[in-house]
Design an enzyme around this catalytic site. Structure first.
Site, PDB file in Angstrom:
ATOM      1  N   GLY A   3       0.811  -1.218   0.000  1.00 19.05           N
ATOM      2  CA  GLY A   3       0.000   0.000   0.000  1.00 19.05           C
ATOM      3  C   GLY A   3       0.844   1.267   0.000  1.00 19.05           C
ATOM      4  CB  ALA A   5       1.360   3.551  -4.748  1.00 18.14           C
ATOM      5  N   GLY A   6      -0.165   4.708  -1.770  1.00 14.64           N
ATOM      6  CA  GLY A   6      -1.303   5.493  -1.280  1.00 14.64           C
ATOM      7  C   GLY A   6      -0.832   6.720  -0.523  1.00 14.64           C
ATOM      8  CG  ASP A  29      -0.162   0.414  -4.020  1.00 15.31           C
ATOM      9  OD1 ASP A  29      -0.105   1.044  -2.946  1.00 15.31           O
ATOM     10  OD2 ASP A  29      -1.176   0.431  -4.766  1.00 15.31           O
ATOM     11  CB  ILE A  56      -1.864  -7.591  -0.161  1.00 14.34           C
ATOM     12  CG1 ILE A  56      -3.301  -7.071   0.045  1.00 14.34           C
ATOM     13  CG2 ILE A  56      -0.865  -6.462  -0.131  1.00 14.34           C
ATOM     14  CD1 ILE A  56      -3.554  -6.541   1.455  1.00 14.34           C
ATOM     15  CB  THR A 119      -8.381   3.000  11.504  1.00 15.97           C
ATOM     16  OG1 THR A 119      -9.259   4.092  11.777  1.00 15.97           O
ATOM     17  CG2 THR A 119      -9.237   1.737  11.381  1.00 15.97           C
ATOM     18  CG  ASP A 120      -9.329   7.020  15.238  1.00 17.88           C
ATOM     19  OD1 ASP A 120      -9.788   6.678  14.127  1.00 17.88           O
ATOM     20  OD2 ASP A 120      -9.322   8.216  15.620  1.00 17.88           O
ATOM     21  CD  GLU A 121     -13.246   5.527  10.805  1.00 17.17           C
ATOM     22  OE1 GLU A 121     -14.100   4.736  10.396  1.00 17.17           O
ATOM     23  OE2 GLU A 121     -13.033   6.628  10.280  1.00 17.17           O
ATOM     24  CE1 TYR A 143     -10.716   1.587   6.399  1.00 19.37           C
ATOM     25  CE2 TYR A 143     -11.607   2.927   8.187  1.00 19.37           C
ATOM     26  CZ  TYR A 143     -10.521   2.455   7.456  1.00 19.37           C
ATOM     27  OH  TYR A 143      -9.249   2.853   7.801  1.00 19.37           O
ATOM     28  CE  LYS A 147      -7.250  -0.733   8.530  1.00 18.47           C
ATOM     29  NZ  LYS A 147      -6.095  -0.985   7.599  1.00 18.47           N
ATOM     30  CG  HIS A 269     -21.627  10.569  10.566  1.00 14.65           C
ATOM     31  ND1 HIS A 269     -21.860  11.793   9.986  1.00 14.65           N
ATOM     32  CD2 HIS A 269     -20.294  10.553  10.856  1.00 14.65           C
ATOM     33  CE1 HIS A 269     -20.740  12.480   9.928  1.00 14.65           C
ATOM     34  NE2 HIS A 269     -19.775  11.745  10.463  1.00 14.65           N
TER      35      HIS A 269
END
Ligand code: NAD
Ligand code: DAU
Length: 336
Positions: A3, A5-6, A29, A56, A119-121, A143, A147, A269
């Site tokens: 990843g 190239a992100g 990538d 991947i 991620t904190d999500e 998402y 993760k 949300h």
């Protein structure tokens, strides 16, 4: 690393090559819509750098590449929450299955370290206080669930095979080279073109905005000085809502308030994320870029680099935009 190239991955590569010239870097990538090989132009000619175009999820390719490296850092992911709400399947494929493929190849090869960029999500929406690394994972979007699924697989490889894994959980990141679908680059590029800034719902959901240079340095600190088996939060410590981001962008570009447009809210949300970063700070890391400065510099970068982002805002970008953005009265449909 994967990843690379992100957005954040390419910053990490540029930093690694500048700060650790003794290291060789291989980037794998797939170059999805969000990947851009030109993000790596500044290091393309460096002899210790190599780019491989591939997925991947391709076990054979990953097996071959991984036998050549000591350390794996996995940035590769589908990363946009709104796209996960429309089509979750690719998120499960890349974020969960792809992480499994990397772990399995790393287990077979036997590695010094495997760092999973998370991620904190994964902590989900929290009303008060901050999330610490030991808190339960309560993801709420496809998402963040993907993760979190990847993280659980990382934990399983740590517990079952004793793999030296580290996870970082970063907060909302902004800065140069970010595909213009996330709030900050979208608002900047829309405002440059005098287009509306679409604020979800009442615009009161807050995020802890972190500059990409600080995030990449945080990952590097966790990788080089963190303890295998541990997780590390990465965040700035701020809380800024969507209306405030719009105000900051409009002020930086000297554009009128009338460009603010409230649109239909995101499904489910999450209202607030906030992380306690004491553990990473104890390793000597500190975020250095306050939001007002980082945002002004990011605005200046997008103004100076229209040749980078203008071609991205075409075709599929607008197809998704039309499907995603609806008038405020189109129904929020927010299950709680
Ligand atoms: P990005 O969408 O800009 O980049 C993702 C990169 O992964 C792209 O280069 C893409 O081509 C590549 N990729 C996607 N699927 C692939 C596959 N199957 N095989 C190989 N490569 C593939 O994402 P980003 O914002 O740079 O995020 C990088 C990582 O950091 C992700 O894991 C994301 O979940 C995490 N993260 C992002 C943020 C943020 O605010 N952007 C914050 C915390 C954590
Ligand atoms: O917190 C870390 C996460 O931050 C990463 O894991 C994700 O990969 C990254 O995309 C980001 O997720 P968010 O959902 O927080 O980012 P986004 O920019 O999509 O949205 C930030 C806030 O702004 C959120 O409250 C929704 C709102 N928003 C977003 C967009 C795209 C708007 O009001 N309008 C918009 O057009």
């Amino acid at each position: 690393m994967s990843g690379g190239a992100g957005f954040i991955g390419s910053e990490f590569v540029r930093q690694t090559i500048a700060s650790h010239p003794e290291d060789s870097v291989i980037v794998l990538d797939k170059l999805t819509y969000a990947g851009n090989v030109h993000n790596l132009d500044p290091v393309a000619e460096v002899p210790s750098f190599r780019f491989v175009h591939g997925d991947i999820c391709d076990m054979e390719l990953v097996d071959t590449l991984i036998s050549d490296v000591d350390v794996v850092v996995n940035f590769a992911a589908e990363s946009h929450v709104d796209r996960s709400l429309e089509a979750p399947g690719q998120f499960i494929q890349t974020d969960v299955f792809g992480t499994f493929v990397l772990l399995e190849a790393a287990r077979r090869a036997g590695h010094d370290r495997f760092l999973q960029v998370s991620t904190d999500e994964v902590y989900g929406d929290i009303e008060l206080g901050t999330s610490s690394e030991g808190d339960p994972l309560r993801p709420r979007s496809p998402y963040s669930a993907s993760k979190a699924g990847a993280e659980l697989m990382v934990w399983a490889y740590r517990a079952s095979y004793g793999m030296p894994v580290i996870t970082t959980r970063g907060s909302n990141t902004y800065g140069p080279y970010q595909y213009p679908e996330k709030i900050i680059p979208l608002f900047i590029t829309n405002a440059i073109d005098d287009q509306p800034l679409p604020i979800y719902g009442d615009g009161s959901a807050v995020r802890d905005y972190l500059h990409v240079a600080d995030h990449a340095r945080g990952i590097d600190t966790a990788l080089r000085t963190g303890t295998p088996g541990e997780d590390y939060n990465v965040g700035f410590g701020g809380a800024t809502n969507g209306r405030e981001i719009a105000d900051l962008v409009l002020a930086a570009l000297d554009k009128p308030d009338s460009l603010k447009q409230h649109v239909r809210d995101r499904l489910g949300h999450d209202r607030r994320y906030a992380v306690d970063t004491a553990k990473l700070r104890s390793l000597g890391w500190r975020p250095e870029v306050p939001l007002e400065r980082g945002l002004r510099e990011t605005v200046a970068w997008y103004r100076a680099n229209e040749a980078w982002w203008r071609p991205l805002k075409s075709g599929e970008f607008w197809d998704f935009y039309r499907r995603n953005y609806k008038p405020l009265d189109a129904g929020a449909a927010r299950p709680s």
